[in-house]
Design a protein around this motif. Structure first.
Motif, short mmCIF file in Angstrom:
data_model
loop_
_atom_site.label_atom_id
_atom_site.label_comp_id
_atom_site.label_asym_id
_atom_site.label_seq_id
_atom_site.Cartn_x
_atom_site.Cartn_y
_atom_site.Cartn_z
N TRP A 14 0.83 -1.47 -0.77
CA TRP A 14 0.18 -0.04 0.00
C TRP A 14 0.94 1.08 0.22
CZ3 TRP A 14 1.26 2.70 4.18
CH2 TRP A 14 1.95 2.08 5.56
N THR A 16 0.31 5.62 0.97
CA THR A 16 -0.40 6.78 1.91
C THR A 16 0.72 8.02 1.46
OG1 THR A 16 -2.07 7.07 3.39
CG2 THR A 16 0.15 5.65 3.92
N ARG A 46 -2.30 0.64 9.69
CA ARG A 46 -2.59 0.92 8.84
C ARG A 46 -2.77 2.03 8.55
NH1 ARG A 46 -5.27 -2.48 11.67
NH2 ARG A 46 -7.24 -1.90 11.83
N PRO A 47 -2.87 2.60 6.79
CA PRO A 47 -2.68 3.98 6.28
C PRO A 47 -4.19 5.28 6.75
CG PRO A 47 -2.65 2.76 4.65
CD PRO A 47 -2.84 1.74 5.59
N GLU A 48 -5.02 4.37 7.60
CA GLU A 48 -6.67 4.75 7.95
C GLU A 48 -6.44 5.21 9.20
OE1 GLU A 48 -6.55 1.94 6.13
OE2 GLU A 48 -7.46 0.35 6.94
N GLN A 49 -5.32 4.33 10.14
CA GLN A 49 -5.27 5.11 11.82
C GLN A 49 -3.81 5.61 11.99
OE1 GLN A 49 -6.72 0.96 13.57
NE2 GLN A 49 -4.41 0.74 13.69
N ARG A 50 -4.72 6.48 12.18
CA ARG A 50 -3.58 8.30 12.64
C ARG A 50 -4.49 8.85 14.22
NH1 ARG A 50 -2.41 9.88 6.66
NH2 ARG A 50 -2.36 8.44 5.70
#
Lengths: 329, 316
Positions: A14, A16, A46-50
């Motif tokens: 992936w 990001t 993961r990209p969505e966990q920020r």
């Protein structure tokens, strides 16, 4: 049963974009990923966990075990992320984790966090103001400081080795290698033996300081050093010390800005133009894989098992790759 | 494309000046002694970490902390158009402006990222006048060296001085700061364009000294030597002159800058240096035409006669 490919293969898993340039990337023993950008945003797994920003000027992030992340911020000190955000104070010049232990260099001290201990321990660096640290084991750490290099047992608060090296800058260590390598501002790389009866060595000829070092462990260990756009590979053995001449490779089209070595000896390097190269210890004079990411590479890191590498850039790009090392190259 | 970088040095009031210049698109690198947050939001904090490339040698000392800080300031998604490095002249461990300039010019990693635009030094004339009145040294060595390499001197509170004292302070600053325009915002408004985007370290150096200035004003001051010649130089002799200038004077040189014309070459060559660092490149031809060859050298205890003789050999 799958077999290793003949030639190394790399797949992008992936890609990001973070809010700002990548500052640091690290993997936990259990395969968890952390990346922090210049805006202080922490990406977990993961990209969505920020996260929301944890500090204004982060310089390094690492895992303490598999559940807690420590971030060193140049303005506000070390911050713990995981179950909330907690400021731990102590402004650090560097922060490195070995899995169960995290060590930060704070002035002329080492601040130690252990996954199985509540209290934070502070020990003297024995080499002045700390500039770089590298784990040998979870309790044995190599330290480069203003006065030289030391090998400190942070559990016993004792130094195994203390060597005076003016201008020590960076350090590299590996549990399978009998030497610690340290560079200084004059452009010399020092090989410091960990055992008795073996002579150290000075590897010189570099036009300027060597900012990045890495060890490839093996029957004969190899020290990888970065000088501008070149990689130099030095064969080092306990019996014979360092080879007289390294293998020198013009590795990139612009200055190398990031370097990481995985447990199996694969080396990834990134440059100021966005180039990424993968090197096999079986074939040190040419890359086994290359990519162009379009922005200066600012951070690279291998997972503990060597299956994955993550590359971060100054424009906020973060790319995760799956790596299948080849049996030939 | 590299970002322009300006060194801004001063004492008390530096934080207010930095807050003034920290506009969007400008990154600020400041020491911890300058109050963060309230006055300089988003600044990158540094603590001086000085190391010499040759142990014990002052002419190759670099600020390791600045190298890392400039990288952090520049390697952003939105690269700053300008970077300001603040030097607190009241902090003894980190007041060395010349080491900061040397680091910015000589470090290969920074050369890719930034280009030195200028050096701005802020002074409080009331403090100078008070020191003089009570018999204290008017300027500390760090302040003298900062002014000796400055391109702009910002005089704050100039309206608080009597005309006589203002004249004395003016004369002092013009003697100590050979490359600088002296600006007093209380008398004439100073805009951002007067301080940034000046590209002062390339091309014909601005200077306002007579041919040679010896130590005066009761202060031990650096010497400034101005060397001029009309007509092309022998290129090998010119190279030899600069080699001898740097190798013979590296620990003493605070700044040199000039333009020269070599026989057979098209256009002028710009040169500049600090301590043991020297650099030359083709000069942009849209600047002040001036003399064919002009070299200005500022340093402590320079052998002026030797420099003049060496330069004369290059003109023969």
């Amino acid at each position: 049963m799958s077999t290793a490919p003949l030639l190394t293969e790399v797949d992008s898993e992936w890609r990001t974009e973070l809010a700002d340039g990548l500052r640091s990337i690290a993997w936990s023993p259990g395969g968890r990923l952390v990346a922090v950008d210049a805006a202080g945003v922490v990406l977990i797994d993961r990209p969505e966990q920020r996260s929301t920003p944890v500090g204004p000027d982060p310089i390094a992030a690492t895992w303490l075990g598999d559940r807690r992340v420590l971030v060193a911020d140049a303005a506000i000190g070390v911050v713990s992320v995981g179950g909330g955000c907690e400021r731990l104070g102590r402004v650090a010049s560097c922060l490195v984790g070995s899995g169960r232990t995290v060590v930060a260099g704070c002035a002329d001290e080492l601040v130690v966090w252990r996954v199985d201990a509540r209290d934070v321990v502070t020990v003297e660096s024995r080499c002045g103001r700390v500039r770089a640290i590298a784990p040998i084991t979870s309790t044995l750490w190599a330290v480069a400081g203003a006065d030289g290099v030391s090998v400190v047992d942070v559990a016993l608060d004792a130094a195994d080795v203390v060597v005076e090296i003016p201008g020590a800058l960076t350090v590299a260590a590996h549990p399978g290698v009998d030497f610690v390598a340290a560079s200084d501002v004059s452009g010399t790389v020092h090989l410091i033996p960990l055992g008795g009866g073996v002579a150290g060595a000075e590897l010189d000829g570099y036009p300027d300081r060597v900012r990045r070092l890495g060890w490839v462990a093996g029957v004969t260990a190899q020290l990888v050093a970065v000088a501008d756009d070149e990689l130099t590979w030095w064969q080092v053995s306990e019996a014979a010390g360092a080879a007289d001449q390294p293998v020198t490779v013009v590795a990139h089209e612009s200055a190398i800005t990031a370097l990481a070595v995985d447990a199996s000896g694969m080396v990834v390097s990134g440059d100021a133009g966005g180039g990424v190269r993968l090197w096999s210890p079986l074939l040190p004079d040419r890359p086994v894989w290359a990519a162009e990411l379009g922005a200066p590479v600012t951070a690279v890191a291998w997972s503990r098992d060597g299956d994955r590498m993550v590359v971060g850039c100054g424009d906020g790009s973060l790319v995760r790759f799956r790596v299948f090392p080849g049996s030939i190259a | 494309m590299s970002s322009a970088i300006t060194v801004v040095a001063g004492g008390a009031g530096l934080d207010r000046l930095l807050a003034h210049v920290a506009t969007p698109g400008t990154a600020v690198i400041a020491p911890r002694s300058v109050v963060p947050g309230a006055f300089v939001p988003g600044a990158t904090m540094v603590a001086a970490d000085v190391e010499s490339r040759t142990p014990g040698c002052s002419c190759c000392a670099v600020r390791l902390d600045l190298i890392a800080a400039v990288e952090r300031a520049v390697l952003r998604r939105e690269r700053p158009g300008h970077v300001v490095v603040a030097v607190d002249l009241d902090e003894p461990a980190a007041a060395d402006v010349v080491t900061v300039v040397y680091t910015l010019l000589s470090d290969p990693d920074l050369a890719r990222l930034v280009r030195l635009d200028g050096v701005v030094v802020a002074v409080d004339p009331v403090a100078l006048a008070t020191r003089r009145a009570v018999g204290l040294p008017v300027l500390r060595r760090a302040e003298i060296e900062a002014l000796a390499v400055a391109d702009r001197v910002l005089v704050g509170r100039a309206d608080a001085l009597t005309p006589h004292v203002a004249h004395d302070v003016d004369a002092l600053l013009h003697a100590v700061a050979p490359y600088a325009y002296v600006l007093a915002p209380a008398r004439v408004p100073v805009g951002r364009a007067d301080l940034f985007g000046i590209d002062a370290w390339h091309g014909v150096p601005h200077h306002h000294q007579p041919s040679t200035v010896r130590s005066s004003l009761g202060l031990e001051l650096p010497d400034t030597v101005v060397l001029r010649h009309q007509g092309a130089l022998d290129p090998d002799a010119a190279d030899l002159f600069f080699d001898r200038l740097v190798t013979g004077n590296a620990p003493r040189i605070l700044r040199f800058q000039g333009v020269v014309v070599g026989r057979g070459s098209v256009g002028r060559t710009c040169c500049h240096g600090v301590r043991s660092y020297a650099m030359s490149h083709p000069a942009a031809e849209d600047g002040d035409p001036g003399p064919d060859n002009l070299v200005v050298v500022t340093g402590w205890g320079l052998d002026v006669d030797e420099l003049v003789d060496d330069f004369r050999e290059a003109t023969a």
